[in-house]
Design a protein around this motif. Sequence first.
Motif, PDB file in Angstrom:
ATOM      1  N   MET A 165      44.061 -86.801   7.541  1.00  0.00           N
ATOM      2  CA  MET A 165      45.376 -86.270   7.111  1.00  0.00           C
ATOM      3  C   MET A 165      45.646 -86.686   5.589  1.00  0.00           C
ATOM      4  O   MET A 165      46.132 -86.153   4.886  1.00  0.00           O
ATOM      5  N   THR A 166      45.564 -88.294   5.603  1.00  0.00           N
ATOM      6  CA  THR A 166      45.886 -88.760   4.239  1.00  0.00           C
ATOM      7  C   THR A 166      45.037 -88.237   3.202  1.00  0.00           C
ATOM      8  O   THR A 166      45.618 -87.872   1.970  1.00  0.00           O
ATOM      9  N   ILE A 167      43.847 -87.909   3.348  1.00  0.00           N
ATOM     10  CA  ILE A 167      42.886 -87.394   2.348  1.00  0.00           C
ATOM     11  C   ILE A 167      43.080 -85.947   2.152  1.00  0.00           C
ATOM     12  O   ILE A 167      43.313 -85.656   1.043  1.00  0.00           O
ATOM     13  N   ILE A 168      43.515 -85.150   3.350  1.00  0.00           N
ATOM     14  CA  ILE A 168      43.740 -83.933   3.119  1.00  0.00           C
ATOM     15  C   ILE A 168      44.939 -83.504   2.328  1.00  0.00           C
ATOM     16  O   ILE A 168      44.941 -82.783   1.516  1.00  0.00           O
ATOM     17  N   VAL A 169      45.752 -84.221   2.706  1.00  0.00           N
ATOM     18  CA  VAL A 169      47.334 -83.935   1.872  1.00  0.00           C
ATOM     19  C   VAL A 169      47.110 -84.253   0.343  1.00  0.00           C
ATOM     20  O   VAL A 169      47.793 -83.755  -0.393  1.00  0.00           O
TER      21      VAL A 169
END
Length: 896
Positions: free
Chosen positions: A703-707
Amino acid sequence: MDQEFYAIEIDEALEKLDAVPAGLSDEQASARLAEHGPNRMPAPPERSLALRFLSHFHNILIYVLLGSALITLALGHLVDTAVIIAVVVANAVIGFVQEGKAERAMESIRGMLAPRAAVLRGGERRTVDGAKLVPGDVVLIEAGDRVPADLRLIRAHGLQIEEAILTGESVPAQKSLAPVSAGAPLGDRSCMAFSGTLVTSGQGRGVVTATGAKSEIGRISGMLATVEVLTTPLVAQMNVFAKWLTVLILLVAAVLLVFGYYVGHHDFAEMFMAVVGLSVAAIPEGLPAVLTITLAVGVQAMARRNAIVRRLPAIETLGSVSVICTDKTGTLTRNEMMVASVAVSGHVFSLEGNGYEPEGAVKLAEVPVRALDHIHLAELARAAASCNDASLHRRDGHWTIEGDPMEGALLALAAKVGVDVQRELSARTRTDTIPFDARHRFMATLHHDHPGHADIFVKGAPEKVVGMCKGQRNRSGEQEPLDEGYWHEAADVMAARGQRVLAIATREVDHTQTDLKPEDVEGTLTMIGLVGLIDPPRAEAIAAVAECREAGIRVKMITGDHGRTAAAIGRMIGLENPDRILAGTDLDRLDEADLASAVTATDIFARTNPEHKLRLVKALQSQGLTVAMTGDGVNDAPALKRADAGIAMGRKGSEAAKEAAELVLADDNFASIAAAVREGRTVYDNIRKVISWTLPTNAGEAMTIIVALLFGMTLPVTPIQILWINLVTAVTLGIALAFEPTEENTMRRPPRPRDEPLLNGELAWHIVLVSVLFLGGVFGIHAYAIDRGYPVELARTMAMNTLVVMEIFHLFFIRNIYGTSLTWKAVRGTRVVWITVAIVVAAQFLVTYLPPLQAVFATKSVPFLDGVLIVATGVALFAIIEVEKQLRLSVRRRGR
């Protein structure tokens, strides 16, 4: 068998086989050998070692990992490639070494055929290689021989054959020459001798009706070859989960790649690297290895419980079983005959003890008595010891018998009564015998003692022996008129309790008589009493069945023995519905739909054959039940292979049963099954803990990369840092969960449904909650560092350490998924947990503060107070998810 030779007369059988009582000629035997082939099982095709090894890579999650390795290799990320490949290969090697191959079951069956056989060829007796037997050969068998092929008996004298490997009956079958009705169960075909069975007494002669794969034991081998081996619930669920996880990861990666390139107008190479970082973060590359290690830990735990695991996933399956189908003889019972009751004129005694052990209380009306004070009981014991061909021995601390099991039980009876068996036998000389024969159904012996007395002792079927008596012993030992009604009623009561009944009688004759004729015992005997024998249940099996019932597991008995005997044992061990019995003939009349309906309401299935056992297992599985099958005979092998968890007996079990099963009990103790079920449930709980810890942490990393990509932000953690986190934490913190002890009330929970998904609604919600908290923690720390003016390398280092700290606190939360984590026992943890936490903390200090590693992973030293803030973030995560769990559990408790 192509034809029902057991249902036709001897002459007709010989005619159909084109055979004569003098045997085949050498020319005929050679011609038939060419036509029918050797008397052995066809060897199954074997997979090469390479194919067996490569089969462990056949998993969609493994394919995704290999694809990721290729991409990282093409992009020059050799560290990423090496780690992924190492995990995949380690997983395959562990599975290849641990998993046994059930295909070896047929090889063990082939070894049961007799290597040599005595035959008549052209009227002459010869010894030939058992593989060269052909239909029409006349084979001679005697006590101690293993029957080399299926035979239609043409001559039998006192012939008894142990057929437990085919029928499950503990008592040798008595053989005769008369045909039986067509369609008779295997155990009732008294005019047949079957390949692989053992002759225990007498002599016989038979014509070969079937060899090799066409014999009864060969048909079982053929059934094994065609039995479909079901995948375990864990493997099935992991395959479904891996497929959908793969689809999700690839879909999200593709969407982000298109979005970043066409909407965000980022450089394609830069976006592709970011997508690879996302894949590395999202794919739980350590999960297959950790799951395998969790199962391997279960192997060791079960070994301590005397359960040897042959296939790793079977551990988890055993923990999910809802039905245990168990054989009776040798599994629930001791496979040893014991006299349970004795009826004499006016009294019925009960006896206690263990198997053939010559010790145990004798009771009258539940009150212990001195047996020798009862004259008629002492006389019965002496007669039982005299009219006897068995011997009792103590070896390696256990009492064993040589000879007929029922005769061994009679010797133990004599010792319990107080008779010195050796002294009694030496005081009398046996001068003649009428051996037991199925036609006359009794055995008689003539004895002379030193003072010059001569006595005849007779034992046999009650309906036969009572008819041979003219009187009976009264309580004082004197003779009185025979009361036939009393003895027949007593015999019926014993039989109703599942006991095999023998009658014992005597007659005093002139001391000059030295031979024994049938007319000497017809209508001249004095009835002494009846003995009721039973193969007693294991005491520990009774407790184990009760524990299984408490755990919501239904126990069903499937046996080749008679229904009345099975019902008696069923009541003793505490089966749920022991009075409802279906026999093999009943099962033959039921179609698959009716059988599926009947099988759930019935707990005892009697007089069954291998096909019945297989049908019953399939019928239970059709109801959505997870089935464990226990057994020890060749007749159990097909059902063991088909069952979700096949459990073979290690001591008394046949090699065929062991090879077909996933688990083998080293102590042949049904009680070990309950212990193994507990371990299996613990393994599944730990697997759920591993998954419940791995998926939220991986989702949080992804999620950190997607956001960051969606909002055009700087990546808070680089792909190489993500891989470092996964490598360090997955092989330490994840593995720590594999060693978690059994939680309280594990054996009071009902079995989980067979189709219960690993990723249920509760776990999905936990993944979302933890992912959001991880996202807030990582971006919060990263934003804090940027706001303080720290360089991006330091901000990323702090974000990376925040991820690791939150994973550690998440581990302590996951350790107690069924209760509170806020107890001293939960905080204290286990030795393994603290070792892994120490390793992870040390590794993070090295990558954060050691200059060479700082250069590789682009990290900077973190100030002390910022480190305290990072730890505080982990504490906050733990507090939030623990409060949420307690609220959820309280709502669930109120809803019950």
